[in-house]
Scaffold this active site. Sequence first.
Site, short mmCIF file in Angstrom:
data_model
loop_
_atom_site.label_atom_id
_atom_site.label_comp_id
_atom_site.label_asym_id
_atom_site.label_seq_id
_atom_site.Cartn_x
_atom_site.Cartn_y
_atom_site.Cartn_z
N ASP A 92 -4.35 -8.55 8.73
CA ASP A 92 -3.31 -8.20 9.68
C ASP A 92 -3.41 -6.78 10.20
O ASP A 92 -2.83 -6.46 11.25
CB ASP A 92 -1.92 -8.45 9.08
CG ASP A 92 -1.71 -7.79 7.73
OD1 ASP A 92 -2.67 -7.19 7.19
OD2 ASP A 92 -0.59 -7.90 7.19
N CYS A 121 0.82 -1.19 0.00
CA CYS A 121 0.00 0.00 0.00
C CYS A 121 0.86 1.25 0.00
O CYS A 121 2.08 1.19 0.09
CB CYS A 121 -0.92 0.01 1.23
SG CYS A 121 -1.93 -1.48 1.39
N GLY A 158 2.44 -2.71 4.18
CA GLY A 158 3.29 -3.86 4.43
C GLY A 158 2.51 -5.12 4.72
O GLY A 158 1.32 -5.23 4.39
#
Length: 631
Positions: free
Chosen positions: A100, A2, A76
Amino acid sequence: MCGIAGLYHLATPKPVDPARLERMADAMVHRGPDGGGVWTGPGVGLAHRRLSIIDVAGSPQPMASSDGRCILVFNGEIYNFRELRAELKAAGATFHTDGDSEVILAAWQKWGVDCLPRLSGMFAFAIYDLAARTLLLARDRLGVKPLFLAPLSDGSLAFASELKGLLAHPLLRREADPLAVEDYLAWGYVPDHRSILKGVEKLPAGHYLLLRHGAPLPCPVRWWDISFAERHRGKAADLEAELLHHLREAVSSRMVADVPLGAFLSGGVDSSSVVALMAEISADPVRTCSIGFDAAALDETSYADEVARRFGTDHRSRTVSADDFDHVDTLAAMFDEPFADASALPTWRVCQLARESVTVALSGDGADEALAGYRRHRFHHAEDRLRRLLPQPLRGPLFGALGSLYPKADWAPRPLRAKSTLISLASSSDLGYCQALAIVPESGRQALYSPQLKAQLGDYRAEQPLLELMARAPARSGLDRAQYADLAFWLPGDILTKVDRTSMAVSLEAREPLLDHRLLEFSARLPENLRIRQGQGKWLMKQAMRRYLPEPILFRPKQGFVTPIAQWFRGPLAETARTIATSATLARTGWFDPSRIGALAEAHISGRADNSRLLWQLLMLDRSLTRLKIA
């Protein structure tokens, strides 16, 4: 993967314009073409561009915590998010997504900044805590993911994943930093302690910033460092087995994705090892890709084909022209700052090929730094042995005199190019390694500079920050300090910058399993004779991979991506080389001696010297400054 951006008012919580944030994020749309979002609060604003990898349908950002107290933007992957999620859930945390991002928020609320060592992955993220009115900015251990920062004249701090995100803000100053020019000419990139623009900084790898309204801008806090100060004890066979365990764990943890996943395959030891371990884990054929060149001396596809056949991969390769020089401006646009690693061009090409069939690709980057795989490591290790035998008062004058007399034989076979080795032996261990890393030595840089730039630089030399870093390295030997320098200085500034920008330019997520921090921490404690032995770097890794890979793959000379810039500047780019000296952009800076640049170009074109790397550096500097409109 991103792109993130944000604004934070340190003193007065002024309103943040959402449209301004949106422009900053949209300047990095290539990093996240799958969606975007903006969130603002009193004195703060966060923006996000998303490339969907895990929990594709869910996990939009900016993301709020389950209680609405904290807001996150994240670039990430956290590879152990499932284990952390289970631990946090057992402690009472509530989750509404399967990704996540929400795990990071819950970890922050549970452990504060102590959550960072618990995260295994690559990341740069920002978390705003509405109750505490604090903003956390954090970057992963090795600096795989970037984060640029800039204090602005309205009292805010702007941040973004790429410099182009900051450039979208109208208050950003566009004044070049002459110290960055000295750094760039020395190393071929602008290292993480500097930016090409005055006032712009990069959050260092393994650091965080915790900002509070009403408080001054703090200094970054280190939350991770690697140590070479200890040594493993035990049999080589046991350490080999442990190394293989870490390699397997590192690869398997990076194979979690909800989108197509594959690997880069050059046919070298590192990428072949990653593919071998992926094939061992995967029930389906691993998707691999490689780039070949139409110049036989540069082409490695036969080795990649051999590995692909060996492991039954779904392999795709493409041959590109070695004369691929018409993308100079494209490269300058990708990197924003001047970046002269010519292997960026083929790296971009292999990323383009990979993106045609996968969204995530595993690479082999990191093993050379972790396990002493570069030719310069072997040379440095051997030179240090001689340094220990001859004291500096004898060695300095002797080898210094020989080095000054020995010709700079660019045309000669490598064993006969002894000038740099002699100069290195005359120096201390750390300075010798700095000289081995430098593309242009101090004397060569000074010969290029105008009196104006020399005055601006004063006593500053590009080697100084690296020498200071090596001096305080937690290390026991010259080889330790050299590898520490590679991991802390060269890796984030050159290799990881190259892979991040070229992969993100085509919206591809690149993962580096050989930079797993547990693998690195294990490797840093290996005795030197298990890193370098019998003229071989990465010795223990090669022993561990014997069961997977044939001898010609394991022990052939390292090549890597090679771009024929020397031939370009004597052929189709000869006129371009000549015009560098008279470039309007470089002339406006007043930094260089045009006659000196012109002489270097003519010497190269005629074949009297190989000045190709310096000419490429100057060309990329010219194109970057032109795009940035700062000169």
